[in-house]
Scaffold this active site. Sequence first.
Site, short mmCIF file in Angstrom:
data_model
loop_
_atom_site.label_atom_id
_atom_site.label_comp_id
_atom_site.label_asym_id
_atom_site.label_seq_id
_atom_site.Cartn_x
_atom_site.Cartn_y
_atom_site.Cartn_z
CG ASP A 228 -2.34 0.56 0.78
OD1 ASP A 228 -2.42 1.78 0.62
OD2 ASP A 228 -3.31 -0.21 0.62
CG HIS A 281 -5.00 2.50 -1.63
ND1 HIS A 281 -5.02 2.71 -0.28
CD2 HIS A 281 -6.28 2.66 -2.06
CE1 HIS A 281 -6.27 2.97 0.10
NE2 HIS A 281 -7.04 2.95 -0.94
CD GLU A 352 -10.64 3.91 -0.04
OE1 GLU A 352 -11.50 4.28 0.76
OE2 GLU A 352 -9.50 3.53 0.30
#
Length: 607
Positions: A228, A281, A352
């Site tokens: 990540d 990410h 996201e």
Amino acid sequence: MLLSHLWPVCLTLIVARVTAVQVNPLPAPRNISWASSGSKNLAGFVTLRTAQDTPDFLLANAWDRAWKTIVALQWVPAATEAPFPSFQPFPTATAAASSGVARRAKRALPSLQFVDVSVSDVTADLQHGVDESYTLEVTDDSNTVIIQAPTVWGALHAFTTLQQLIISDGQGGLILEQPVKIQDAPLYPYRGIMIDTGRNFISVPKIYEQLDAMALSKLNVLHWHLDDTQSWPVQIDAYPEMVRDAYSSREVFSHADLRNVVAYARARGIRVIPEIDMPSHSAAGWKQVDPDMVTCVDSWWSNDDWALHTAVEPPPGQMDIIYNGTYTVVRDVYNELSDIFPDHWFHVGADEIQPNCFNFSRYVTEWFAEDPARTYNDLAQYWVDHAVPIFQNYSTSRRLVMWEDIVLSTEHAHDVPKNIVMQNWNNGLEYIDKLTAQGYDVIVSSADFMYLDCGIGGGFVTNDPRYDVMSNPDPSTPNFNYGGAGGSWCAPYKTWQRIYDYDFTQNLTEAQAQHIVGAAAPLWSEQVDDVTVSSHFWPRAAALAELVWSGNRDEQGHKRTTLMTQRILNFREYLVANGVQATALVPKYCLQHPHACDFYRNQSAVQ
Ligand SMILES: *[C@@H]1O[C@H](CO)[C@@H](O)[C@H](O)[C@H]1NC(C)=O
Ligand SMILES: *[C@@H]1O[C@H](CO)[C@@H](O)[C@H](O)[C@H]1NC(C)=O
Ligand SMILES: *[C@@H]1O[C@H](CO)[C@@H](O)[C@H](O)[C@H]1NC(C)=O
Ligand SMILES: *[C@@H]1O[C@H](CO)[C@@H](O)[C@H](O)[C@H]1NC(C)=O
Ligand SMILES: *[C@@H]1O[C@H](CO)[C@@H](O)[C@H](O)[C@H]1NC(C)=O
Ligand SMILES: *[C@@H]1O[C@H](CO)[C@@H](O)[C@H](O)[C@H]1NC(C)=O
């Protein structure tokens, strides 16, 4: 020799004193039927007989493990599935302890000496949809457990059932309640958990521990969120500099580590699906290769001024979608990892996307300036159009998985190929309905039911005045801590009952329901590492395991949650005995006294 000769004699004496039970394996088989002629003894050694095995002796090794476990544990389950006891109104009540009472064999039965396994196709590969069914039978007159399975993967499941059925007689011997006949197969082909080794490192031995528990509960997919923004823990030969962003040189998975995890999992019938989360990410690792391929890495993540936020959690970082050097590095890393993970499925993230992050990219801002009509949806589409061909190109059997955001979030793409599997996480049934209605195959991971990190410690961000209610009774976040979410965005903690009772196909048409390939429980690891990973997964992941193996309802269609209680309480003890640090669910009293801790006396309260 002499000893084994004496076995039958000893056991005849012993059996009468044993409290044998119809043990209660987890997940409950689709169909298990017992008769009542009594338990059967095991010979000192039970031998596997099979005409065929895989070149790497999967069956022989699996039986060897199962048998060693059976012998080492001498397992004694606590009270199993039991009728509601007749509680007395006065304190003279008798304990409602043990359930099954010994049923002494009416006549001498042959001891079990063999496990005969016949597999129709030993070459069937461990890939999505492979037949995992099996049958298992033990009859009065036979000294053999008969297992039949279309593939070795089904036979492995038969072994994990059998090892839960064989228990100690309390006197150094082993017994099997029988006759028993099992016909078993999973409801869903995709049954998984997700580990996150990007936020905190999780060591290979701890990953093995998860795989042990998964095998026992018949989960068959380890979804491995490798990296990540925080860290890059994976050796990449094409770009050895990436692991400079590992937490330390010891917190790195070498290629050998990755292959060992794949092999350990495969030996237990578990697929390993890697995830490289892109384009969001992304910071650690990539920025070592080419700082231009990631953007906003050094920005303030700005949760305190939400209008400017570049990430939903620190640190920020996303791939630069317009900069063309991004795709070269992505291709090399993806192909190298694809060579290591044999699964046809590969998870490429896509969750996201944060628009403000791209304000830090001159490539993206210029691209927007070229045509004022362009939107973030166009930008997301640019990613899909440029990245998916690279991912798909790896092999003709490649199947991609993405988080649902790429289709359903504000920053979604317009047109995402329908053959990409979507992993659902937001808005429960509503988003499952939307995705399946659009024709996507779906992995259910609804956060409100299946996120195992929820509510385990509030938020992880620091310098947060909301926790100091003494000096900051912040009127904008009333009850932030007490009565509120306490900083955990998906609080509260998801109990095993909440997971087990989730009817995720509710309100779907038959055609939509066909698009659900299964479910997976993620455990995001911001507040998890080797110390707590097992206790957060287990035994709750076992509730998911049964939900997707044989469901949460009985033959009448009623929820069998109350009957599952003893099963999961026993299974937790079994996990601990097998070296899995599963958390306690109840005072042990409740395990030993079925129904004594029920909330409702009414046994149909959960329907
Ligand atoms: C379960 O197995 C029993 C015994 O083989 C059989 O009679 C019964 O029909 C099966 N039930 C289901 C639902 O398959
Ligand atoms: C980022 O850029 C977009 C597009 O130019 C603009 O609409 C948005 O307001 C910018 N964000 C911030 C926080 O300035
Ligand atoms: C990448 O963009 C540069 C100019 O920005 C161009 O010279 C180069 O040919 C491009 N490379 C690819 C592979 O498209
Ligand atoms: C796909 O692979 C072929 C053969 O390796 C290669 O020539 C082609 O450029 C690749 N296409 C993409 C989009 O990566
Ligand atoms: C499912 O259908 C029932 C009955 O039609 C309805 O009451 C319920 O609101 C629906 N649930 C969802 C999540 O749409
Ligand atoms: C038990 O609970 C069920 C479900 O709520 C209800 O239908 C039933 O009437 C209850 N039985 C008794 C005896 O209260």
